[in-house]
Design an enzyme around this catalytic site. Structure first.
Site, PDB file in Angstrom:
ATOM      1  N   LEU A 130      -5.709 -19.649 -26.174  1.00 32.87           N
ATOM      2  CA  LEU A 130      -4.886 -19.682 -24.974  1.00 32.87           C
ATOM      3  C   LEU A 130      -4.165 -21.022 -24.930  1.00 32.87           C
ATOM      4  CD1 LEU A 130      -7.422 -18.072 -22.474  1.00 32.87           C
ATOM      5  CD2 LEU A 130      -5.609 -16.939 -23.775  1.00 32.87           C
ATOM      6  N   ASP A 131      -2.917 -21.005 -25.370  1.00 31.71           N
ATOM      7  CA  ASP A 131      -2.139 -22.230 -25.548  1.00 31.71           C
ATOM      8  C   ASP A 131      -1.758 -22.840 -24.201  1.00 31.71           C
ATOM      9  OD1 ASP A 131      -0.380 -24.052 -27.231  1.00 31.71           O
ATOM     10  OD2 ASP A 131       1.129 -23.096 -25.951  1.00 31.71           O
ATOM     11  N   ALA A 132      -1.911 -24.170 -24.089  1.00 31.50           N
ATOM     12  CA  ALA A 132      -1.475 -24.938 -22.909  1.00 31.50           C
ATOM     13  C   ALA A 132      -1.951 -24.288 -21.612  1.00 31.50           C
ATOM     14  CB  ALA A 132       0.049 -25.078 -22.910  1.00 31.50           C
ATOM     15  N   ILE A 133      -3.143 -23.738 -21.634  1.00 30.62           N
ATOM     16  CA  ILE A 133      -3.619 -22.898 -20.536  1.00 30.62           C
ATOM     17  C   ILE A 133      -3.788 -23.674 -19.229  1.00 30.62           C
ATOM     18  CG2 ILE A 133      -6.081 -23.201 -21.044  1.00 30.62           C
ATOM     19  CD1 ILE A 133      -4.365 -19.888 -20.052  1.00 30.62           C
TER      20      ILE A 133
END
Length: 561
Positions: free
Chosen positions: A227-230
């Site tokens: 989960l990128d840059a969550i």
């Protein structure tokens, strides 16, 4: 544990939650009806990640994923159980992290057929770039056309509103001005760049869209989802707009969905922030992320070898609380991004961080900056390959390899699951030409290769690449066969002097393995008595009073009896 519907009621208290929940149930049912790929439950010491781009290796007139699989099968498959395939979707900038279409494969790489073939050779981690989407995407283009369906997919913010409290990971303005086709001006929230448009999760339709993407990735064989840059997911004016409670609630919804439709799917949160915020994404231990990135590790190991002193590293490791059996750390030293320095603020004095950065810049490293609430700028990340970060330009290759292996012996021995960036296993140095070509600092650590060129270097025993690859793969092999390196085996940090980093891994049977790493370029004597088996060299070591370690030598010792 709260139900998904209860979490939806908290997030969207003014919306029709029953209808929203029904839509999610129906979408989950479609996934559960499919023959999904079987998933390993939890993790063990054999799980080592390779972080790579899908176009890392190239041949003429070949989808790059076909070429990658050739390289993987020939050189990497027996070393890495899992491949983190960085965003392989059509994109417009940031080497993939500005996604145009979440459900397509970049045609340069191939198609879903190539993804499926690779997932037959390794377990795959997909990137879910759920915080933002490309300005070239259909969603944003429809927004610019004035399509009412997409009116609230993005955050239009009055520029007079005070947003000074918002956490900024970049130096550019938070809002970007766009003109709709009808001439109306909009100021749109763009955390990372003007081409990366933040999604508006306050609109429940956006949540439904991203749940659909999550389930699509599971259907396509993703066993791990990053989960990128969550941390930036939920925005509210007047707050920091990072790690807000509703962000955590959305991650928990993602976790519940993944557990329900495909138990064994692992969610990994990417939050380049101080440790206490990072581990908050574990939730209560079984309701949020399965793994969190161990962001302090890369700059701490670099700082410790740079200064030949393990005091700060030992203190940090000693205070590192163990995870539960259902969670663990995602450990790494290098990635497609730079070496973040935010996670060691509060661990290392600011003047020492700045001094290290200055030293690295003299040796060719670059620096990206972030904007502070008071308008000033601070270093955010160091852009450099990890091999060059650890070494001087004047060093010979033997010293380079020793320092590099010492650092990776820490990565491979700590609690958690280790991940090795493709540039590290290839022994790559700074790609100065790449930076000149793209104008991006991060290109210094994102070099791509023709298959023939990289094979020639890897197969030549006189090259630095061959030496790094040969020696690093040896210790990866040792790690994978040692049960005491199970990610959840506990750690006890020892004090054997400031020039070394020393710790034990101890299991429930009180069996133990002692790791000692010399962080200096000098001979070090450590107080140690007993007979040991060195799992790396295969030799028996008798210590009557002490053990001598050569410069940057490391040992993984088990009691000989």
């Amino acid at each position: 544990m709260k139900t998904i519907k209860e979490r939806l009621s908290f997030i969207y208290e003014d919306h029709d939650v029953d209808s929203l929940w029904t839509s999610i149930e129906e979408r989950m049912a479609k996934t559960k009806a499919l023959p999904l790929k079987a998933r390993k439950q939890n993790w063990d010491q054999r799980d080592v990640f390779l972080i790579t781009y899908g176009d890392q290796f190239q041949e003429v007139n070949q989808p790059t994923l076909n070429t990658f699989k050739k390289m993987f099968d020939k050189y990497l498959a027996d070393k890495f159980e899992i491949v983190h395939l960085l965003p392989f979707y059509p994109y417009s900038s940031d080497d993939g992290f500005s996604v145009i279409d979440y459900k397509k494969v970049n045609p340069v790489l191939g198609d879903w057929e190539q993804i499926n073939e690779l997932s037959g050779a390794a377990r795959i981690m997909f990137d879910d770039v759920c915080n933002h989407i490309s300005a070239k995407s259909d969603w944003f283009q429809e927004f610019l056309k004035g399509n009412p369906e997409y009116e609230n997919y993005f955050i239009d913010m009055n520029p007079t509103i005070d947003l000074s409290a918002v956490t900024r990971p970049r130096a550019h303005p938070l809002l970007t001005k766009f003109i709709l086709e009808n001439g109306i001006e909009k100021n749109i929230w763009t955390t990372f760049s003007e081409d990366q448009i933040d999604l508006n999760f306050a609109n429940p339709q956006v949540l439904l869209e991203m749940i659909d993407v999550l389930l699509f990735y599971i259907e396509q064989g993703a066993e791990y989802i990053r989960l990128d840059a969550i941390g930036f997911l939920w925005k509210e004016a007047g707050t920091t707009s990072i790690h807000l409670e509703k962000t955590h609630e959305i991650v928990k919804i993602f976790r519940s969905i993944a557990d329900e439709v495909a138990k064994g799917t692992v969610l990994i949160t990417e939050t380049n922030v101080p440790h206490k915020d990072n581990v908050s994404y574990f939730g209560n231990g079984n309701d949020e992320a399965h793994m969190v990135y161990q962001f302090p590790l890369p700059p701490l190991v670099l700082y410790s070898i740079h200064n030949g002193n393990g005091t700060a590293l030992s203190k940090w490791a000693r205070e590192l609380l163990p995870t539960g059996l259902d969670t663990t750390f995602f450990n790494f030293l290098a990635s497609h991004d730079g070496i973040g320095v935010n996670p060691i603020r509060g661990i290392i004095p600011e003047e020492e961080i700045l001094s290290m950065i200055e030293d690295l810049q003299k040796e060719g490293a670059l620096v990206n900056y972030k904007k502070n609430p008071d308008g000033t700028q601070s270093p955010y990340e160091i852009n450099v390959t990890y091999l060059d970060a650890l070494n001087l330009q004047s060093d010979d290759d033997d010293v380079r390899v020793k320092r590099f292996l010492a650092a990776h012996s820490i990565l491979l021995a700590l609690p958690g699951v280790p991940a090795i960036y493709v540039q590290s296993i290839l022994g790559s140095r700074n790609d100065v030409e790449g930076v000149a070509r793209t104008g991006m600092n991060r290109s210094i650590n994102r070099q791509k290769y023709t298959m023939s060129d990289i094979e020639n270097e890897l197969n030549n025993p006189d090259t630095l690449r061959n030496k790094v690859f040969t020696e690093l793969t040896k210790i990866i092999a040792v790690r994978k066969e040692e049960t005491l390196f199970h990610p959840n085996t506990r750690m006890e940090v020892l004090d054997l002097g400031e020039k070394v980093f020393a710790f034990k891994r101890v299991n429930d049977k009180e069996e133990s393995l002692l790791a000692i790493i010399n962080l200096t370029n000098e001979l070090v004597e450590c107080d140690l008595t007993g007979s040991f088996f060195d799992t790396i060299s295969g030799e028996k070591i008798n210590c009557e009073h002490s053990i001598s370690l050569e410069p940057y030598q490391f040992v993984w010792l088990k009691p000989a009896d």
